[in-house]
Design a protein around this motif. Structure first.
Motif, PDB file in Angstrom:
ATOM      1  N   TYR A  50      -6.555   6.739  -1.568  1.00  0.00           N
ATOM      2  CA  TYR A  50      -7.368   5.903  -0.770  1.00  0.00           C
ATOM      3  C   TYR A  50      -8.274   5.164  -1.923  1.00  0.00           C
ATOM      4  O   TYR A  50      -8.498   5.743  -2.732  1.00  0.00           O
ATOM      5  CB  TYR A  50      -7.780   6.327   0.438  1.00  0.00           C
ATOM      6  CG  TYR A  50      -8.678   7.619   0.186  1.00  0.00           C
ATOM      7  CD1 TYR A  50     -10.080   7.644   0.031  1.00  0.00           C
ATOM      8  CD2 TYR A  50      -8.321   8.812   0.415  1.00  0.00           C
ATOM      9  CE1 TYR A  50     -11.052   8.437  -0.181  1.00  0.00           C
ATOM     10  CE2 TYR A  50      -9.115   9.924  -0.099  1.00  0.00           C
ATOM     11  CZ  TYR A  50     -10.342   9.657  -0.257  1.00  0.00           C
ATOM     12  OH  TYR A  50     -11.347  10.634  -0.539  1.00  0.00           O
ATOM     13  N   THR A  61       0.950  -1.160  -0.045  1.00  0.00           N
ATOM     14  CA  THR A  61       0.074  -0.060  -0.081  1.00  0.00           C
ATOM     15  C   THR A  61       0.950   1.303   0.090  1.00  0.00           C
ATOM     16  O   THR A  61       0.273   2.588  -0.070  1.00  0.00           O
ATOM     17  CB  THR A  61      -0.835   0.102   1.281  1.00  0.00           C
ATOM     18  OG1 THR A  61      -0.276   0.033   2.427  1.00  0.00           O
ATOM     19  CG2 THR A  61      -1.927  -1.273   1.271  1.00  0.00           C
ATOM     20  N   LYS A  75      -7.252  -1.456  -0.754  1.00  0.00           N
ATOM     21  CA  LYS A  75      -6.573  -1.559  -1.920  1.00  0.00           C
ATOM     22  C   LYS A  75      -6.106  -2.760  -2.301  1.00  0.00           C
ATOM     23  O   LYS A  75      -5.710  -3.107  -3.536  1.00  0.00           O
ATOM     24  CB  LYS A  75      -5.019  -0.634  -1.562  1.00  0.00           C
ATOM     25  CG  LYS A  75      -5.368   0.683  -1.335  1.00  0.00           C
ATOM     26  CD  LYS A  75      -3.840   1.533  -1.036  1.00  0.00           C
ATOM     27  CE  LYS A  75      -4.101   3.142  -1.020  1.00  0.00           C
ATOM     28  NZ  LYS A  75      -2.946   3.653  -0.729  1.00  0.00           N
ATOM     29  N   PRO A  77      -9.530   2.446   4.041  1.00  0.00           N
ATOM     30  CA  PRO A  77      -9.520   3.084   2.914  1.00  0.00           C
ATOM     31  C   PRO A  77      -7.864   3.237   2.375  1.00  0.00           C
ATOM     32  O   PRO A  77      -7.446   3.000   1.150  1.00  0.00           O
ATOM     33  CB  PRO A  77     -10.207   4.319   2.841  1.00  0.00           C
ATOM     34  CG  PRO A  77     -10.025   4.581   4.269  1.00  0.00           C
ATOM     35  CD  PRO A  77     -10.145   3.386   5.108  1.00  0.00           C
ATOM     36  N   PHE A  78      -7.087   3.132   3.201  1.00  0.00           N
ATOM     37  CA  PHE A  78      -5.550   3.262   3.063  1.00  0.00           C
ATOM     38  C   PHE A  78      -5.014   1.883   3.005  1.00  0.00           C
ATOM     39  O   PHE A  78      -3.668   1.672   2.655  1.00  0.00           O
ATOM     40  CB  PHE A  78      -4.909   4.191   3.919  1.00  0.00           C
ATOM     41  CG  PHE A  78      -5.391   5.476   3.903  1.00  0.00           C
ATOM     42  CD1 PHE A  78      -4.916   6.529   3.072  1.00  0.00           C
ATOM     43  CD2 PHE A  78      -6.443   6.011   4.735  1.00  0.00           C
ATOM     44  CE1 PHE A  78      -5.384   7.873   2.925  1.00  0.00           C
ATOM     45  CE2 PHE A  78      -6.928   7.315   4.730  1.00  0.00           C
ATOM     46  CZ  PHE A  78      -6.516   8.172   3.873  1.00  0.00           C
TER      47      PHE A  78
END
Length: 283
Positions: free
Chosen positions: A228, A191, A246, A241-242
Motif C-alpha cells: 500500500y 492495483t 497507487k 492506500p490499496f
C-alpha cells in the motif's frame, strides 16, 4: 455526503471526481461508488424477498486479504441492521480490513488454503444454503459508473482510474462513449493482478463495439496488492492506500482523477492511521 451524480473538484491543475465521498456518512463507515452500488443492490434484493418476517437478507462476500469489499459488506450490514458474512483467507494475523469487519459485527469465515477461487466457491455454497442474500451484480455496477460520466468537464485530457477487478474502468469506457467522449483517453492503473487489460477492453467493447483500442492506457501493477501507499488529496482527504493512492502519482496537469472509494481510516494500516489521525472528514 453525495447521492446521485458526484461533483468534480479542481485541485492543483487537475480535476477530481468525488466518487471517494459518495454516500459519506461518518468516520466509522466507508464511502464511494461501491457503497452506493452495494446499498442499491441490498434494497433491490430486499424488495424481491418473500415473507412478512423478512426485511433484510444477509450480506455475503468472498474476498481476498485486504479487499475493500469485506469492509463494504460489514458496514452495509451494520447500517441495515442485518448480518454480514465475510469469507477470507486464513492468516496468522488478520488484516486491518478484516479486523474492521469483525468490529462491525460481521461473521468472519476463514478459508484454508486461501485461494481466491476456493474462497468464492465457499461463499457461493453458503449463499445457496441461505437462499435469500444480497446479490452483487457486476452489470449493475458498470451501469452505475456509466451514469457518473455525465459531468466530465470540458478540457479534460485524460481520466486516471485505479482498478482492482476492472469494473469501474469498464463503466467509465462505456460511459464516455455514451456521452460522446469516446476519444478521451483513460489511464487504467492496475492495483493487483486481477485487473486484466484484455478482459476490461473486451467487456467494454461488448457494449460499444466502436470503442477504439487507442482510448486506453494500461499500467500494470508494480507491486503486490497487499502492499500500500500513503497519500492524500490537496484538501487533506486520504486516498485509499490499496487503490487510489497507487494511481495518484500517475496524474498529469489537465487529468481527471477518479478515486472509486475510501475505506475508514480505522480500517487502514497503522502508519496510515497515524498519518491521517487529524482528519475529521470532508468539509
Amino acid at each position: 455526503m453525495f447521492e446521485g451524480i458526484t461533483p468534480v473538484d479542481k485541485m492543483n491543475g487537475y480535476y477530481v471526481k468525488r466518487e471517494d465521498l459518495a454516500y459519506w456518512s461518518s468516520l466509522d463507515y466507508p464511502s464511494g461508488s461501491k457503497v452506493r452500488q452495494y446499498m442499491t443492490m441490498a434494497h433491490y434484493s430486499s424488495s424481491h424477498m418473500q415473507g412478512e418476517d423478512v426485511f433484510w437478507p444477509p450480506c455475503i462476500v468472498g474476498c481476498s486479504a485486504n479487499s475493500a469489499m469485506a469492509i463494504y459488506v460489514a458496514a452495509a450490514a451494520k447500517q441495515l441492521r442485518t448480518k454480514g458474512i465475510v469469507y477470507t483467507a486464513a492468516r496468522k494475523v488478520r488484516t486491518d480490513g478484516i479486523k474492521y469487519a469483525e468490529e462491525m459485527g460481521a461473521e468472519i469465515v476463514e478459508v484454508k488454503p486461501g485461494y481466491l477461487s476456493l474462497i468464492r466457491a465457499r461463499a457461493r455454497a453458503r449463499c445457496l444454503e441461505l437462499g435469500q442474500v444480497v446479490k452483487w451484480s457486476p452489470q449493475a455496477a458498470i451501469e452505475d459508473t456509466m451514469c457518473q460520466c455525465q459531468n466530465i468537464p470540458e478540457g479534460v485530457k485524460r481520466i486516471v482510474i485505479p482498478t482492482g477487478s476492472g469494473l469501474t474502468a469498464v463503466g467509465i469506457l462505456a460511459g464516455l462513449y455514451k456521452q460522446g467522449l469516446k476519444q478521451l483517453k483513460v489511464v487504467i492503473v492496475a492495483t493487483s493482478s486481477m485487473a486484466d487489460h484484455k478482459s476490461i477492453r473486451k467487456r467494454a467493447f461488448a457494449a460499444y463495439p466502436c470503442l477504439s483500442d487507442e482510448t486506453t492506457i494500461f499500467i500494470p501493477p508494480t507491486s503486490e496488492y497487499n502492499s500500500y501507499e500513503v497519500a492524500a488529496l490537496p484538501d487533506g482527504t486520504p486516498l485509499d492506500p490499496f487503490y487510489a493512492a497507487k494511481a495518484f502519482k500517475c496524474l498529469q496537469e489537465g487529468d481527471l482523477f477518479w478515486p472509486p472509494g475510501l475505506r475508514p481510516v480505522r480500517a487502514m494500516p497503522k502508519d496510515c492511521r497515524e498519518a491521517f489521525k487529524e482528519w475529521r472528514g470532508p468539509q
